[in-house]
Design a protein around this motif. Structure first.
Motif, PDB file in Angstrom:
ATOM      1  N   UNK A  87       1.022  -0.995   0.143  1.00 49.50           N
ATOM      2  CA  UNK A  87       0.078   0.406  -0.210  1.00 49.50           C
ATOM      3  C   UNK A  87       0.643   1.569   0.180  1.00 49.50           C
ATOM      4  N   UNK A  88       2.034   1.035   0.108  1.00 47.79           N
ATOM      5  CA  UNK A  88       3.239   2.236   0.266  1.00 47.79           C
ATOM      6  C   UNK A  88       2.980   2.937  -1.141  1.00 47.79           C
ATOM      7  N   UNK A  89       2.289   4.551  -1.215  1.00 42.45           N
ATOM      8  CA  UNK A  89       2.813   5.091  -2.429  1.00 42.45           C
ATOM      9  C   UNK A  89       2.334   6.380  -1.907  1.00 42.45           C
ATOM     10  N   UNK A  90       2.237   7.389  -2.905  1.00 42.63           N
ATOM     11  CA  UNK A  90       1.487   8.387  -2.826  1.00 42.63           C
ATOM     12  C   UNK A  90       0.383   8.408  -3.045  1.00 42.63           C
ATOM     13  N   UNK A  91      -0.224   8.787  -2.083  1.00 46.72           N
ATOM     14  CA  UNK A  91      -2.417   9.351  -2.512  1.00 46.72           C
ATOM     15  C   UNK A  91      -2.729  10.322  -2.816  1.00 46.72           C
ATOM     16  N   UNK A  92      -3.444  10.373  -3.783  1.00 51.02           N
ATOM     17  CA  UNK A  92      -3.476  11.784  -4.190  1.00 51.02           C
ATOM     18  C   UNK A  92      -5.876  11.569  -4.225  1.00 51.02           C
ATOM     19  N   UNK A  93      -5.901  12.553  -3.384  1.00 44.46           N
ATOM     20  CA  UNK A  93      -7.584  12.186  -3.774  1.00 44.46           C
ATOM     21  C   UNK A  93      -7.901  13.857  -5.088  1.00 44.46           C
ATOM     22  N   UNK A  94      -9.431  13.357  -6.017  1.00 45.81           N
ATOM     23  CA  UNK A  94      -9.457  14.334  -7.249  1.00 45.81           C
ATOM     24  C   UNK A  94     -11.020  13.907  -6.938  1.00 45.81           C
ATOM     25  N   UNK A  95     -10.931  15.432  -7.892  1.00 50.62           N
ATOM     26  CA  UNK A  95     -12.905  15.745  -7.954  1.00 50.62           C
ATOM     27  C   UNK A  95     -13.504  15.666  -9.812  1.00 50.62           C
ATOM     28  N   UNK A  96     -14.039  15.055  -9.854  1.00 53.58           N
ATOM     29  CA  UNK A  96     -14.296  14.715 -11.516  1.00 53.58           C
ATOM     30  C   UNK A  96     -16.064  14.737 -11.171  1.00 53.58           C
ATOM     31  N   UNK A  97     -16.751  14.334 -12.017  1.00 49.07           N
ATOM     32  CA  UNK A  97     -18.210  15.109 -12.063  1.00 49.07           C
ATOM     33  C   UNK A  97     -19.208  13.655 -12.258  1.00 49.07           C
ATOM     34  N   UNK A  98     -18.376  12.678 -12.301  1.00 48.87           N
ATOM     35  CA  UNK A  98     -18.850  11.496 -12.618  1.00 48.87           C
ATOM     36  C   UNK A  98     -18.047  10.596 -11.581  1.00 48.87           C
ATOM     37  N   UNK A  99     -18.827   9.258 -11.157  1.00 46.57           N
ATOM     38  CA  UNK A  99     -18.137   8.247 -10.800  1.00 46.57           C
ATOM     39  C   UNK A  99     -17.176   7.444 -12.053  1.00 46.57           C
ATOM     40  N   UNK A 100     -15.802   7.179 -11.536  1.00 40.72           N
ATOM     41  CA  UNK A 100     -15.325   6.420 -12.357  1.00 40.72           C
ATOM     42  C   UNK A 100     -13.899   6.138 -11.969  1.00 40.72           C
ATOM     43  N   UNK A 101     -12.818   5.332 -12.261  1.00 36.33           N
ATOM     44  CA  UNK A 101     -12.172   4.107 -12.051  1.00 36.33           C
ATOM     45  C   UNK A 101     -10.998   4.867 -12.912  1.00 36.33           C
ATOM     46  N   UNK A 102     -10.978   5.652 -13.892  1.00 33.80           N
ATOM     47  CA  UNK A 102     -10.066   6.275 -14.599  1.00 33.80           C
ATOM     48  C   UNK A 102      -9.899   8.095 -14.122  1.00 33.80           C
ATOM     49  N   UNK A 103      -8.756   7.929 -14.261  1.00 31.34           N
ATOM     50  CA  UNK A 103      -7.598   9.427 -13.735  1.00 31.34           C
ATOM     51  C   UNK A 103      -8.101  10.040 -14.263  1.00 31.34           C
ATOM     52  N   UNK A 104      -8.732   9.752 -15.557  1.00 32.43           N
ATOM     53  CA  UNK A 104      -8.566  10.619 -16.771  1.00 32.43           C
ATOM     54  C   UNK A 104     -10.222  11.431 -16.724  1.00 32.43           C
ATOM     55  N   UNK A 105     -10.927  10.343 -15.676  1.00 31.80           N
ATOM     56  CA  UNK A 105     -12.078  11.481 -16.017  1.00 31.80           C
ATOM     57  C   UNK A 105     -11.750  12.118 -15.062  1.00 31.80           C
ATOM     58  N   UNK A 106     -11.507  12.655 -14.264  1.00 34.72           N
ATOM     59  CA  UNK A 106     -11.618  13.819 -12.776  1.00 34.72           C
ATOM     60  C   UNK A 106     -10.464  15.147 -13.462  1.00 34.72           C
ATOM     61  N   UNK A 107     -10.995  15.985 -12.878  1.00 32.73           N
ATOM     62  CA  UNK A 107     -10.344  17.591 -13.646  1.00 32.73           C
ATOM     63  C   UNK A 107      -9.645  17.809 -12.438  1.00 32.73           C
ATOM     64  N   UNK A 108      -9.811  17.913 -11.241  1.00 35.20           N
ATOM     65  CA  UNK A 108      -8.629  18.600 -10.198  1.00 35.20           C
ATOM     66  C   UNK A 108      -7.956  17.721  -9.677  1.00 35.20           C
ATOM     67  N   UNK A 109      -7.228  17.961  -8.884  1.00 36.60           N
ATOM     68  CA  UNK A 109      -5.751  16.776  -8.170  1.00 36.60           C
ATOM     69  C   UNK A 109      -5.445  17.749  -6.826  1.00 36.60           C
ATOM     70  N   UNK A 110      -5.276  16.658  -6.188  1.00 39.20           N
ATOM     71  CA  UNK A 110      -4.590  17.288  -4.515  1.00 39.20           C
ATOM     72  C   UNK A 110      -3.223  17.027  -5.071  1.00 39.20           C
ATOM     73  N   UNK A 111      -2.195  17.771  -4.067  1.00 37.45           N
ATOM     74  CA  UNK A 111      -0.741  17.657  -4.386  1.00 37.45           C
ATOM     75  C   UNK A 111      -0.568  16.635  -3.980  1.00 37.45           C
ATOM     76  N   UNK A 112      -0.811  15.772  -2.928  1.00 37.50           N
ATOM     77  CA  UNK A 112      -0.643  14.263  -2.603  1.00 37.50           C
ATOM     78  C   UNK A 112      -0.131  14.076  -1.320  1.00 37.50           C
TER      79      UNK A 112
END
Length: 119
Positions: A87-112
């Protein structure tokens, strides 16, 4: 401009727990919020997502991680239990307009925020 700020990362031993938080500069009630993670040398991968009461998890974290939002409507959490070294990793939160498992569907990201699990 939407801002997402993560917190709560750290170092734990295998089997331990951490709770990540991501606070948004807007109300997130009608947006999909997600957590992704990226380990060194690996692709960014989906962890969990939530929109309204619907949630989805990657199979690698199903049953160990829980995604939730607060009543104020601007924070999303990731409760992580039974942590493993993988589970070791940099974790990022993201905001989008619909549920998706694809990172390219999210438009805004935190710094990690870094999560390190030792064996």
């Amino acid at each position: 401009q939407v801002q997402l700020v993560e917190s709560g990362g750290g170092s734990v031993q295998a089997g331990g727990s951490l709770r990540l938080s991501c606070t948004a500069s807007i109300q997130i009630t009608n947006y999909a919020m997600a957590w992704f993670r990226q380990a060194p040398g690996k692709e960014r991968e989906f962890v969990a997502t939530i929109m309204w009461s619907r949630t989805a998890y990657d199979e690698s974290v199903e049953g160990r991680f829980t995604i939730s939002t607060d009543n104020a409507g601007n924070t999303v959490y990731l409760q992580m239990r039974s942590l493993k070294p993988e589970d070791t990793a940099t974790y990022y939160c993201a905001l989008g307009t619909f549920l998706s498992r694809r990172h390219d569907q999210y438009t805004h990201w935190g710094q990690g925020t870094q999560v390190t699990v030792s064996s």
